[in-house]
Design a protein around this motif. Structure first.
Motif, PDB file in Angstrom:
ATOM      1  N   ALA A 133      10.629   0.499  -1.851  1.00 29.66           N
ATOM      2  CA  ALA A 133      10.821   1.820  -1.437  1.00 29.66           C
ATOM      3  C   ALA A 133      12.019   3.036  -2.504  1.00 29.66           C
ATOM      4  O   ALA A 133      12.371   2.082  -3.335  1.00 29.66           O
ATOM      5  N   SER A 134      11.413   3.963  -2.462  1.00 31.80           N
ATOM      6  CA  SER A 134      12.106   4.826  -2.897  1.00 31.80           C
ATOM      7  C   SER A 134      12.883   5.273  -2.458  1.00 31.80           C
ATOM      8  O   SER A 134      12.804   6.164  -1.594  1.00 31.80           O
ATOM      9  N   ILE A 191      19.884   0.489  -0.593  1.00 41.11           N
ATOM     10  CA  ILE A 191      19.525   0.009   0.685  1.00 41.11           C
ATOM     11  C   ILE A 191      18.133  -0.022   0.021  1.00 41.11           C
ATOM     12  O   ILE A 191      17.281  -1.479   0.403  1.00 41.11           O
ATOM     13  N   ALA A 192      17.184   0.809  -0.693  1.00 41.49           N
ATOM     14  CA  ALA A 192      15.707   0.951  -0.961  1.00 41.49           C
ATOM     15  C   ALA A 192      15.684  -0.950  -2.439  1.00 41.49           C
ATOM     16  O   ALA A 192      15.468  -1.613  -2.174  1.00 41.49           O
ATOM     17  N   GLY A 193      17.124  -0.729  -2.730  1.00 41.74           N
ATOM     18  CA  GLY A 193      17.225  -2.088  -3.667  1.00 41.74           C
ATOM     19  C   GLY A 193      17.608  -3.421  -3.664  1.00 41.74           C
ATOM     20  O   GLY A 193      16.726  -4.455  -3.798  1.00 41.74           O
ATOM     21  N   GLU A 194      18.582  -3.548  -2.476  1.00 41.90           N
ATOM     22  CA  GLU A 194      18.865  -4.678  -1.586  1.00 41.90           C
ATOM     23  C   GLU A 194      18.017  -5.477  -0.651  1.00 41.90           C
ATOM     24  O   GLU A 194      17.802  -6.089  -0.383  1.00 41.90           O
ATOM     25  N   PHE A 195      17.351  -3.644  -0.243  1.00 39.48           N
ATOM     26  CA  PHE A 195      16.667  -4.072   0.830  1.00 39.48           C
ATOM     27  C   PHE A 195      14.987  -4.196   0.951  1.00 39.48           C
ATOM     28  O   PHE A 195      14.622  -5.048   1.562  1.00 39.48           O
ATOM     29  N   PHE A 196      14.779  -3.791   0.185  1.00 39.91           N
ATOM     30  CA  PHE A 196      13.152  -3.327   0.163  1.00 39.91           C
ATOM     31  C   PHE A 196      12.409  -4.530  -1.243  1.00 39.91           C
ATOM     32  O   PHE A 196      11.483  -3.640  -1.844  1.00 39.91           O
ATOM     33  N   PHE A 229       1.390  -1.018   0.151  1.00 39.15           N
ATOM     34  CA  PHE A 229      -0.239   0.309  -0.053  1.00 39.15           C
ATOM     35  C   PHE A 229       0.614   1.426  -0.241  1.00 39.15           C
ATOM     36  O   PHE A 229       1.850   1.866   0.592  1.00 39.15           O
ATOM     37  N   ASP A 230       0.739   2.085  -0.963  1.00 40.08           N
ATOM     38  CA  ASP A 230       1.139   3.356  -0.506  1.00 40.08           C
ATOM     39  C   ASP A 230       1.362   4.176   0.869  1.00 40.08           C
ATOM     40  O   ASP A 230       0.045   3.422   1.112  1.00 40.08           O
ATOM     41  N   ALA A 231       2.064   4.372   1.491  1.00 44.99           N
ATOM     42  CA  ALA A 231       1.735   5.066   2.528  1.00 44.99           C
ATOM     43  C   ALA A 231       2.355   5.839   2.941  1.00 44.99           C
ATOM     44  O   ALA A 231       3.378   5.983   2.239  1.00 44.99           O
ATOM     45  N   PRO A 232       2.290   6.781   4.152  1.00 49.21           N
ATOM     46  CA  PRO A 232       3.115   7.418   4.474  1.00 49.21           C
ATOM     47  C   PRO A 232       3.967   7.581   6.421  1.00 49.21           C
ATOM     48  O   PRO A 232       4.311   7.733   6.999  1.00 49.21           O
ATOM     49  N   ILE A 233       4.954   6.078   4.725  1.00 51.55           N
ATOM     50  CA  ILE A 233       5.972   6.702   6.006  1.00 51.55           C
ATOM     51  C   ILE A 233       7.206   6.599   5.927  1.00 51.55           C
ATOM     52  O   ILE A 233       7.872   6.686   4.666  1.00 51.55           O
ATOM     53  N   LEU A 234       8.591   7.405   6.440  1.00 51.84           N
ATOM     54  CA  LEU A 234       9.491   7.841   5.732  1.00 51.84           C
ATOM     55  C   LEU A 234      10.740   6.918   7.137  1.00 51.84           C
ATOM     56  O   LEU A 234      10.563   7.073   8.082  1.00 51.84           O
ATOM     57  N   ARG A 235      11.899   6.599   6.295  1.00 57.53           N
ATOM     58  CA  ARG A 235      12.941   6.150   7.384  1.00 57.53           C
ATOM     59  C   ARG A 235      13.831   7.081   7.196  1.00 57.53           C
ATOM     60  O   ARG A 235      14.271   7.706   6.057  1.00 57.53           O
ATOM     61  N   TYR A 236      14.433   7.031   8.298  1.00 57.57           N
ATOM     62  CA  TYR A 236      15.674   8.335   8.115  1.00 57.57           C
ATOM     63  C   TYR A 236      16.873   8.316   9.461  1.00 57.57           C
ATOM     64  O   TYR A 236      16.377   7.918  10.325  1.00 57.57           O
ATOM     65  N   LEU A 237      17.698   9.107   9.187  1.00 62.47           N
ATOM     66  CA  LEU A 237      18.784   8.875  10.297  1.00 62.47           C
ATOM     67  C   LEU A 237      18.309  10.231  10.971  1.00 62.47           C
ATOM     68  O   LEU A 237      18.372  11.750  10.829  1.00 62.47           O
ATOM     69  N   LYS A 238      18.609  10.297  12.166  1.00 58.41           N
ATOM     70  CA  LYS A 238      17.927  11.646  13.363  1.00 58.41           C
ATOM     71  C   LYS A 238      19.301  11.761  13.754  1.00 58.41           C
ATOM     72  O   LYS A 238      20.332  11.320  14.510  1.00 58.41           O
ATOM     73  N   LEU A 239      19.279  13.324  13.954  1.00 58.17           N
ATOM     74  CA  LEU A 239      20.989  13.826  14.177  1.00 58.17           C
ATOM     75  C   LEU A 239      20.745  14.578  15.691  1.00 58.17           C
ATOM     76  O   LEU A 239      19.975  15.170  15.766  1.00 58.17           O
ATOM     77  N   PRO A 241      16.651  12.171   5.641  1.00 60.07           N
ATOM     78  CA  PRO A 241      15.557  11.254   4.897  1.00 60.07           C
ATOM     79  C   PRO A 241      16.525  10.080   4.278  1.00 60.07           C
ATOM     80  O   PRO A 241      17.274  10.357   3.477  1.00 60.07           O
ATOM     81  N   LEU A 242      16.061   8.660   3.931  1.00 60.61           N
ATOM     82  CA  LEU A 242      17.062   7.828   3.349  1.00 60.61           C
ATOM     83  C   LEU A 242      15.545   7.574   2.331  1.00 60.61           C
ATOM     84  O   LEU A 242      15.803   6.993   1.086  1.00 60.61           O
ATOM     85  N   LEU A 243      14.295   6.849   2.392  1.00 58.94           N
ATOM     86  CA  LEU A 243      13.517   5.980   1.609  1.00 58.94           C
ATOM     87  C   LEU A 243      11.840   6.908   2.305  1.00 58.94           C
ATOM     88  O   LEU A 243      12.058   6.566   3.074  1.00 58.94           O
ATOM     89  N   HIS A 244      11.028   6.545   1.231  1.00 60.41           N
ATOM     90  CA  HIS A 244      10.062   6.421   1.620  1.00 60.41           C
ATOM     91  C   HIS A 244       9.220   5.216   1.367  1.00 60.41           C
ATOM     92  O   HIS A 244       9.797   4.698   0.204  1.00 60.41           O
ATOM     93  N   GLU A 245       8.641   4.362   1.792  1.00 64.77           N
ATOM     94  CA  GLU A 245       8.246   3.449   2.569  1.00 64.77           C
ATOM     95  C   GLU A 245       6.497   2.937   1.576  1.00 64.77           C
ATOM     96  O   GLU A 245       5.587   3.747   1.596  1.00 64.77           O
TER      97      GLU A 245
END
Length: 505
Positions: free
Chosen positions: A320-321, A311-316, A276-286, A468-472
């Motif tokens: 993920a974008s 990261i997007a291609g190998e792990f997801f 599902f399209d979803a408001p999911i963000l994976r990121y690094l908090k600094l 920010p890293l990925l929109h999942e």
């Protein structure tokens, strides 16, 4: 330091073996998720698993429609005046709590005050940031009775705002009124199964460290449409184990499969695997309070060194974008890492993370940063320990993510980082960003609100306040016996679902 070859050597076999299926109990929806709620009290719960349980047990002033939009909830209608600074919510006639006690406008008022009262709960402004005097109540400068909410009669509630807020009905989908008569009798124990009184589609009948049991609430205002009599929600922390148990027929719904199994499961499970399209963000908090992360040029260089496409291609499995933004935008430069000059950090950066997907991401980031001359130390802990460390400022970098569930408006992607938001714990204060978010919150015109969001996001990006890293996408496994799901909305509103008979092979 583990490198990418080590990461890719991780076995995909764990949890993929099929098992013989067992007969599911009639009328019971069985759900597996990562964690149980940290609290069943909406004034205290913070985990995403708590928000999921609240959608079943509690009723909002407004509600999520089946398509994710705003629908009547406890309030059957609402109006506003003064360009959105006065809102009036009108309750349904004959509302009761699950114990038969009347649910009135006074309960709504008392509940709003409780949410921001430091003496009553883990007080926070949350969705009440624009209510008159809410900030002063939170700070202990005024009594809760000074908050701008009042019962006009038994069925009408007025909210007085300091600034216009066109999104108020949207926000009220997750404002769950409390049973005052129960809380005043039992205090913090009101959420125990023997005490819990709700207004939602289900009531709590059992609880342990590993599961919650719920049954249909006959006093729910829309009980006639609730088809599933009972629900069991289990905590199955290991993602591979959730997959294995789902494939064995032990669960009807299971979320968050391992990212490195997505491609396999999509092929094996067919229609039982949903994305599902979803408001999911994976990121690094600094942590901006720690040198050298206080320097924007260092943050930008660290961000530029990360190979997000890997990261997007190998792990997801490509679901993920890669992104450098919080709000999804087309960003052709977001994928591969740039050519970063060697960075002079002066000491190893500490990366805090949790086991599973986040740990793999931390290892990939550490590998990229090592190529840029930055040494790292990775600390892997349980989620609660990571949250405590971040709140205490005991970190350099933390692998973080959030899933805003059924909330699709850009506001809900940016709001966690706004002053007072739940992700506003990285020691960054910026007047330009705060001002843009304040403008977005008070705008009733959608175009003006969108412009303010764009300005806020641009500032967050310009400063690389986070990385920010990925929109999942959200992934669920859904058994053949579950009916009523939609292709465009995550199956999180269980009152909208039904169960079909299952014929075992």
């Amino acid at each position: 330091m583990l490198n990418r070859r080590t990461l890719l050597a991780a076995s995909l076999a764990t949890g993929l073996a099929g098992c013989s299926r067992s007969a599911p109990p009639d009328g019971l929806l069985r759900v597996a998720t990562t964690n149980l709620p940290d609290s069943l009290d909406p004034a205290r719960g913070e985990f995403a698993s708590a928000a999921l349980a609240y959608k079943q047990l509690h009723a909002g002033l407004t509600e999520y429609a089946a398509d994710g939009s705003v629908a009547p909830g406890l309030a059957e209608s609402w109006t506003f005046r003064e360009d959105g600074r006065r809102w009036y919510f009108h309750l349904r006639d004959g509302l009761t709590w699950s114990d038969g006690h009347p649910l009135t406008a006074e309960d709504v008022v008392w509940s709003a005050r409780r949410l921001v009262d430091p003496a009553q709960s883990f007080a926070q402004l949350g969705d009440f940031f624009a209510i008159e005097n809410a900030r002063a109540v939170l700070a202990g400068e005024m009594l809760p009775e000074a908050m701008g909410v009042a019962a006009l009669n038994e069925r009408s509630v007025e909210f007085r705002l300091t600034n216009p807020l066109g999104l108020l009905p949207v926000l009220m989908r997750e404002f769950y009124p409390f049973p005052r008569h129960v809380i005043e009798r039992h205090g913090a124990d009101w959420v125990r199964p023997e005490n819990l009184v709700t207004a939602g589609a289900y009531t709590l009948t059992g609880e342990s460290q590993l599961h919650l049991s719920m049954t249909r609430n006959p006093a729910y205002y829309d009980a006639a449409r609730v088809a599933i009599p009972a629900i069991r929600l289990d905590a199955v922390q290991d993602a591979a184990t959730r997959v294995r148990l789902f494939r064995a027929g032990d669960y009807d719904l299971a979320d968050q499969p391992p990212a490195n199994q997505i491609g396999f499961l999509r092929d094996r499970l067919g229609e039982r695997f949903r994305s599902f399209d979803a408001p999911i963000l994976r990121y690094l908090k600094l942590n901006h309070a720690r040198a050298p992360l206080a320097a924007a040029e260092t943050r930008r260089a660290l961000s530029g060194a990360i190979d997000r496409a890997f990261i997007a291609g190998e792990f997801f499995a490509g679901t993920a974008s890669p992104t450098r933004h919080v709000v999804p935008v087309i960003d052709p430069e977001a994928g591969a890492a740039g050519a970063s000059p060697a960075l002079e950090i002066g000491r190893p950066l500490q990366i805090r993370t949790t086991p599973g997907d986040n740990e793999r991401i931390a290892l990939a980031v550490a590998d990229d940063w090592q190529r840029a001359g930055v040494e790292t130390e990775i600390f892997v802990t349980y989620a609660t320990d990571l949250y405590q460390a971040v709140d205490a400022g005991d970190y350099d970098v933390a692998v973080a993510s959030f899933n805003r569930g059924l909330k699709a408006d850009p506001f809900f992607m940016l709001d966690p980082f706004a002053p007072g938001g739940f992700a506003d714990n990285f020691n960054w204060q910026d007047a330009e960003f705060a001002g843009a978010m304040a403008r977005a919150r008070r705008e009733t015109d959608p175009a003006a609100r969108a412009l303010a969001y764009q300005q806020a996001e641009a500032r967050l990006f310009e400063e690389t306040a986070i990385i920010p890293l990925l929109h999942e996408r959200a992934h669920w496994m859904v058994s053949d016996r579950v009916a009523g799901t939609r292709s465009d909305i995550q199956p999180m509103l269980w009152r909208e679902l039904s169960l079909l008979p299952t014929e075992l092979e």
